[in-house]
Scaffold this motif. Sequence first.
Motif, PDB file in Angstrom:
ATOM      1  N   GLU A 100      21.203 -16.521  53.822  1.00  0.00           N
ATOM      2  CA  GLU A 100      22.224 -17.501  54.218  1.00  0.00           C
ATOM      3  C   GLU A 100      22.061 -18.801  53.444  1.00  0.00           C
ATOM      4  N   ALA A 101      20.814 -19.217  53.217  1.00  0.00           N
ATOM      5  CA  ALA A 101      20.602 -20.430  52.430  1.00  0.00           C
ATOM      6  C   ALA A 101      21.090 -20.249  50.997  1.00  0.00           C
ATOM      7  N   GLU A 102      20.860 -19.074  50.430  1.00  0.00           N
ATOM      8  CA  GLU A 102      21.330 -18.811  49.069  1.00  0.00           C
ATOM      9  C   GLU A 102      22.857 -18.785  49.006  1.00  0.00           C
ATOM     10  N   LEU A 103      23.495 -18.189  50.016  1.00  0.00           N
ATOM     11  CA  LEU A 103      24.963 -18.142  50.032  1.00  0.00           C
ATOM     12  C   LEU A 103      25.571 -19.537  50.115  1.00  0.00           C
ATOM     13  N   LEU A 104      24.874 -20.451  50.778  1.00  0.00           N
ATOM     14  CA  LEU A 104      25.368 -21.827  50.892  1.00  0.00           C
ATOM     15  C   LEU A 104      24.904 -22.706  49.741  1.00  0.00           C
ATOM     16  N   GLY A 105      24.155 -22.121  48.794  1.00  0.00           N
ATOM     17  CA  GLY A 105      23.699 -22.883  47.632  1.00  0.00           C
ATOM     18  C   GLY A 105      22.667 -23.941  47.957  1.00  0.00           C
ATOM     19  N   ALA A 106      21.892 -23.727  49.000  1.00  0.00           N
ATOM     20  CA  ALA A 106      20.957 -24.744  49.468  1.00  0.00           C
ATOM     21  C   ALA A 106      19.550 -24.489  48.946  1.00  0.00           C
ATOM     22  N   GLU A 107      18.701 -25.484  49.103  1.00  0.00           N
ATOM     23  CA  GLU A 107      17.290 -25.385  48.777  1.00  0.00           C
ATOM     24  C   GLU A 107      16.485 -25.738  50.021  1.00  0.00           C
ATOM     25  N   LEU A 108      15.513 -24.880  50.359  1.00  0.00           N
ATOM     26  CA  LEU A 108      14.638 -25.121  51.502  1.00  0.00           C
ATOM     27  C   LEU A 108      13.262 -25.559  50.990  1.00  0.00           C
ATOM     28  N   PHE A 109      12.610 -26.454  51.705  1.00  0.00           N
ATOM     29  CA  PHE A 109      11.288 -26.912  51.260  1.00  0.00           C
ATOM     30  C   PHE A 109      10.430 -27.234  52.474  1.00  0.00           C
ATOM     31  N   ALA A 110       9.125 -27.173  52.256  1.00  0.00           N
ATOM     32  CA  ALA A 110       8.147 -27.522  53.293  1.00  0.00           C
ATOM     33  C   ALA A 110       6.858 -27.933  52.599  1.00  0.00           C
ATOM     34  N   TYR A 111       6.260 -28.996  53.044  1.00  0.00           N
ATOM     35  CA  TYR A 111       4.975 -29.444  52.511  1.00  0.00           C
ATOM     36  C   TYR A 111       4.280 -30.292  53.563  1.00  0.00           C
ATOM     37  N   HIS A 112       3.013 -30.534  53.372  1.00  0.00           N
ATOM     38  CA  HIS A 112       2.271 -31.382  54.298  1.00  0.00           C
ATOM     39  C   HIS A 112       1.419 -32.366  53.510  1.00  0.00           C
ATOM     40  N   SER A 113       1.203 -33.510  54.127  1.00  0.00           N
ATOM     41  CA  SER A 113       0.306 -34.522  53.580  1.00  0.00           C
ATOM     42  C   SER A 113      -0.857 -34.677  54.555  1.00  0.00           C
ATOM     43  N   ARG A 114      -1.631 -35.718  54.378  1.00  0.00           N
ATOM     44  CA  ARG A 114      -2.779 -35.896  55.279  1.00  0.00           C
ATOM     45  C   ARG A 114      -2.351 -36.303  56.684  1.00  0.00           C
ATOM     46  N   GLU A 115      -1.147 -36.820  56.858  1.00  0.00           N
ATOM     47  CA  GLU A 115      -0.706 -37.222  58.185  1.00  0.00           C
ATOM     48  C   GLU A 115       0.561 -36.515  58.633  1.00  0.00           C
ATOM     49  N   ASN A 116       1.365 -36.032  57.719  1.00  0.00           N
ATOM     50  CA  ASN A 116       2.688 -35.533  58.096  1.00  0.00           C
ATOM     51  C   ASN A 116       2.923 -34.110  57.614  1.00  0.00           C
ATOM     52  N   LEU A 117       3.727 -33.409  58.381  1.00  0.00           N
ATOM     53  CA  LEU A 117       4.287 -32.118  57.978  1.00  0.00           C
ATOM     54  C   LEU A 117       5.786 -32.310  57.816  1.00  0.00           C
ATOM     55  N   VAL A 118       6.300 -32.004  56.641  1.00  0.00           N
ATOM     56  CA  VAL A 118       7.711 -32.242  56.333  1.00  0.00           C
ATOM     57  C   VAL A 118       8.384 -30.910  56.052  1.00  0.00           C
ATOM     58  N   ILE A 119       9.452 -30.619  56.803  1.00  0.00           N
ATOM     59  CA  ILE A 119      10.249 -29.406  56.631  1.00  0.00           C
ATOM     60  C   ILE A 119      11.692 -29.838  56.449  1.00  0.00           C
ATOM     61  N   GLY A 120      12.360 -29.336  55.428  1.00  0.00           N
ATOM     62  CA  GLY A 120      13.713 -29.819  55.191  1.00  0.00           C
ATOM     63  C   GLY A 120      14.536 -28.914  54.308  1.00  0.00           C
ATOM     64  N   ALA A 121      15.732 -29.410  53.978  1.00  0.00           N
ATOM     65  CA  ALA A 121      16.677 -28.659  53.163  1.00  0.00           C
ATOM     66  C   ALA A 121      17.583 -29.626  52.408  1.00  0.00           C
ATOM     67  N   LYS A 122      18.047 -29.173  51.233  1.00  0.00           N
ATOM     68  CA  LYS A 122      19.057 -29.882  50.446  1.00  0.00           C
ATOM     69  C   LYS A 122      20.287 -28.985  50.388  1.00  0.00           C
ATOM     70  N   PHE A 123      21.458 -29.541  50.676  1.00  0.00           N
ATOM     71  CA  PHE A 123      22.646 -28.689  50.823  1.00  0.00           C
ATOM     72  C   PHE A 123      23.899 -29.521  50.618  1.00  0.00           C
ATOM     73  N   LEU A 124      25.040 -28.845  50.620  1.00  0.00           N
ATOM     74  CA  LEU A 124      26.330 -29.528  50.538  1.00  0.00           C
ATOM     75  C   LEU A 124      26.612 -30.251  51.850  1.00  0.00           C
TER      76      LEU A 124
END
Length: 543
Positions: A100-124
């Motif tokens: 579904e993410a590919e059909l919408l042309g989106a990018e999914l990402f996830a990473y963590h730092s020493r204090e934070n966990l970041v989960i997100g997406a880039k999309f239209l």
Amino acid sequence: MVPRASFARAARRTLRPQCSRTPNHRRTLASANSAGYSYETGEVNGIKFASRDIPGPTTQLALVARAGTRFQIFPGFAEGLEKFAFKSTYKRSSLRITREAELLGAELFAYHSRENLVIGAKFLREDLPYFTELLGEVVSKTRFTRHELHEEVIRVIKLNQHSILANTDQMALNSAHSVAFHRGLGTALHPTSSVPITQYLHEQELATFSQAAYAKPNFAIVANGAGHDELQKWVGEFYNDSPAAPPKDFPTIETKPSKYYGGEERIAHDGGNNMIIAFPGSGAYTGGHYKPEIAVLSSLLGGQSYIKWSPGFSLLARACKAQTQAHVSTRNLSYSDAGLLTISMEGKASHIRDASQAVVEILKAISGGDIEKDDIQKAIAKAKFRTLEAGQNIGTGLELTGAGLVQSGKPSNLDGIAEAIEGVTEDAVKKAAKSLLEGKATVSTVGDLFVLPFAEEIGLHSLQQFTMSSAWKAAGLTYNRYLAVAARVVRRSLKEQPRLQAERRGEMDLRFAKWTNGKQGENKSLATANASAMAEGAHEQQQ
């Protein structure tokens, strides 16, 4: 064919009237308090969110949770939670999420730092409802299946462990944090290969940890390129299943204030040479531990060049000009309640050795006031630019804003940071450099230890010096007598049965005799003689 000279004369006549006109409007540079920098914040159903409605066809959405390595309860939990992002939920399989993410042309990402966990997406921009719902599923409906843990999550974590073994820069940075902070911020960003992660990583414990990490007080939603009212609507609709508080039967996320220790660690490695000299730095602005003079000092030291084909004009760039095979850079790593000012050197071991000596000499020169005023002004301008650029950067701005909302309920105030940096004086920078040199440094060295120097060899204090007068010396006792008195006090503090056993072990039947003119004197008990000597000594002190 029109002659080239005639064409040039016609072009000049055409441009001359345009150049002579006085424009009615002049375009000026954007100031630090431009509206594009600020996020509009809000809260719905106990969930904090922020949005920055920048005109454009795309949107970037992120969930920032307080679940970095500092807050993990067992090794590998932060990375395990990151790797489980966008895996199977109770509504969709991981394959469906990917398709579904590919059909919408989106990018999914996830990473963590020493204090934070970041989960997100880039999309239209028009797909905001779908991806807001998807992040809500990650928070409250991830299945944490056993086969995904062992076949995908742990497998990728072990691959990362092997890659870190060859990354001397990452090894030195992890070492510096470990020496500086021990636990909490000192936890490695990624577990090393010697950490038995399979002993701790289990799907049930990871699922319970996610309920603590994704509890409503511990995360925030941040969007760049979305309207405030629209984001509020979808957050209020898709995050009702998020836990209101962490589970009561699970260890609470550690929130002790960070404490700086300092010291030195040396790691032999044949894959490269890295040396990090670190000092207590500046914390984040939202945490109340911000020190603008440290940001200016970081820019003043510099080392790395931001101008192509130029070695740079910062103090370290000029001082290390002869060490062409050593790359020197200075950074201030900011966290919620602490910071680490790092001077990193990478390259040939002999050049790093000479560059490290230059680093200490430059710090001494700054603390002694042997610095041009023009250098201070350039450092202030550079520090201000770095701060505003980081806030303008979409990726960095999302994490900073989300972390600020979770920690203090407000995003980072770029206007306040810029004003604080502009107010830094030359004396403040000198005092900051002096306090760093007088304090305890953190030195982490990875590489050829035969050539790379120790902290003491370059004039740094990596071990805290303590001066303490001994009470037993002041009382006029020998060290053996002090031990005997201390042992007797400990024995007498025990209960009756253990005390009798301890006293029997301490009993001695030693006798001595004094010889005079070849004749043996009377045999005396050593214990009785010692007691008499102590009594006489106490009597003389009272007189």
